[in-house]
Scaffold this motif. Structure first.
Motif, PDB file in Angstrom:
ATOM      1  N   VAL A   1       0.849  -1.196   0.000  1.00  0.00           N
ATOM      2  CA  VAL A   1       0.000   0.000   0.000  1.00  0.00           C
ATOM      3  C   VAL A   1       0.884   1.246   0.000  1.00  0.00           C
ATOM      4  CG1 VAL A   1      -1.627   1.374   1.381  1.00  0.00           C
ATOM      5  CG2 VAL A   1      -2.020  -1.075   1.050  1.00  0.00           C
ATOM      6  N   HIS A   2       1.873   1.251   0.868  1.00  0.00           N
ATOM      7  CA  HIS A   2       2.792   2.398   0.970  1.00  0.00           C
ATOM      8  C   HIS A   2       3.485   2.658  -0.370  1.00  0.00           C
ATOM      9  CE1 HIS A   2       5.692   5.142   2.764  1.00  0.00           C
ATOM     10  NE2 HIS A   2       6.635   4.458   2.144  1.00  0.00           N
ATOM     11  N   ASN A   3       4.005   1.596  -0.994  1.00  0.00           N
ATOM     12  CA  ASN A   3       4.704   1.747  -2.269  1.00  0.00           C
ATOM     13  C   ASN A   3       3.762   2.243  -3.364  1.00  0.00           C
ATOM     14  OD1 ASN A   3       7.088   0.848  -1.125  1.00  0.00           O
ATOM     15  ND2 ASN A   3       6.825  -1.249  -1.813  1.00  0.00           N
ATOM     16  N   THR A   4       2.544   1.757  -3.365  1.00  0.00           N
ATOM     17  CA  THR A   4       1.573   2.167  -4.376  1.00  0.00           C
ATOM     18  C   THR A   4       1.221   3.643  -4.212  1.00  0.00           C
ATOM     19  OG1 THR A   4       0.709  -0.082  -4.486  1.00  0.00           O
ATOM     20  CG2 THR A   4      -0.697   1.661  -5.379  1.00  0.00           C
ATOM     21  N   ILE A   5       1.071   4.090  -2.982  1.00  0.00           N
ATOM     22  CA  ILE A   5       0.797   5.509  -2.727  1.00  0.00           C
ATOM     23  C   ILE A   5       1.957   6.366  -3.205  1.00  0.00           C
ATOM     24  CG2 ILE A   5       0.492   7.241  -0.904  1.00  0.00           C
ATOM     25  CD1 ILE A   5      -1.196   5.072   0.591  1.00  0.00           C
TER      26      ILE A   5
ATOM     27  N   GLU B   1      -8.065   1.668  -6.657  1.00  0.00           N
ATOM     28  CA  GLU B   1      -8.862   0.453  -6.522  1.00  0.00           C
ATOM     29  C   GLU B   1      -8.027  -0.680  -5.915  1.00  0.00           C
ATOM     30  OE1 GLU B   1     -10.346  -0.217 -10.475  1.00  0.00           O
ATOM     31  OE2 GLU B   1     -11.579   1.594 -10.417  1.00  0.00           O
ATOM     32  N   SER B   2      -6.787  -0.782  -6.343  1.00  0.00           N
ATOM     33  CA  SER B   2      -5.893  -1.808  -5.790  1.00  0.00           C
ATOM     34  C   SER B   2      -5.652  -1.576  -4.301  1.00  0.00           C
ATOM     35  CB  SER B   2      -4.557  -1.814  -6.531  1.00  0.00           C
ATOM     36  OG  SER B   2      -4.715  -2.234  -7.852  1.00  0.00           O
ATOM     37  N   ILE B   3      -5.445  -0.327  -3.940  1.00  0.00           N
ATOM     38  CA  ILE B   3      -5.215   0.009  -2.534  1.00  0.00           C
ATOM     39  C   ILE B   3      -6.428  -0.379  -1.704  1.00  0.00           C
ATOM     40  CG2 ILE B   3      -4.983   1.942  -0.912  1.00  0.00           C
ATOM     41  CD1 ILE B   3      -3.132   3.251  -3.031  1.00  0.00           C
ATOM     42  N   ALA B   4      -7.611  -0.091  -2.206  1.00  0.00           N
ATOM     43  CA  ALA B   4      -8.834  -0.459  -1.467  1.00  0.00           C
ATOM     44  C   ALA B   4      -8.885  -1.974  -1.265  1.00  0.00           C
ATOM     45  CB  ALA B   4     -10.069   0.031  -2.204  1.00  0.00           C
ATOM     46  N   GLY B   5      -8.551  -2.726  -2.305  1.00  0.00           N
ATOM     47  CA  GLY B   5      -8.542  -4.179  -2.185  1.00  0.00           C
ATOM     48  C   GLY B   5      -7.496  -4.670  -1.205  1.00  0.00           C
ATOM     49  N   MET B   6      -6.308  -4.061  -1.239  1.00  0.00           N
ATOM     50  CA  MET B   6      -5.246  -4.461  -0.305  1.00  0.00           C
ATOM     51  C   MET B   6      -5.644  -4.151   1.128  1.00  0.00           C
ATOM     52  SD  MET B   6      -1.629  -3.614  -2.224  1.00  0.00           S
ATOM     53  CE  MET B   6      -2.076  -2.196  -3.220  1.00  0.00           C
ATOM     54  N   ARG B   7      -6.302  -3.019   1.334  1.00  0.00           N
ATOM     55  CA  ARG B   7      -6.741  -2.660   2.693  1.00  0.00           C
ATOM     56  C   ARG B   7      -7.790  -3.644   3.206  1.00  0.00           C
ATOM     57  NH1 ARG B   7      -6.371   3.889   1.934  1.00  0.00           N
ATOM     58  NH2 ARG B   7      -4.206   4.023   2.598  1.00  0.00           N
TER      59      ARG B   7
END
Length: 75
Positions: free
Chosen positions: A22-26, A56-62
């Protein structure tokens, strides 16, 4: 002779790995937004579309982090 036994399913660090993802994606989103400032209209649209997919990926990872955290603490 090769050991054909599957490795044990060690999920103990999944939450940490997902949080790092998540951190890397942000960070990637922020870098892309900075680049977009100097890009033409088409490239800006491409960057925005990619960042939307990242959101959308971040939401799924969370959601997966919540599931993993719950699974680890229910044991």
């Amino acid at each position: 002779m090769a050991n054909n036994q599957p490795k044990p399913d060690d999920r103990s660090d999944n939450v940490e790995k997902l949080q790092e993802m998540v951190h890397n994606t942000i960070e990637n989103m922020e870098e892309a937004e900075a680049t977009a400032e100097f890009s033409n209209e088409k490239d800006r649209a491409d960057i925005e579309a990619k960042n939307e997919r990242r959101r959308e990926s971040i939401a799924g990872m969370r959601e997966e982090i919540k599931d993993e955290y719950s699974a680890q603490h229910d044991e």
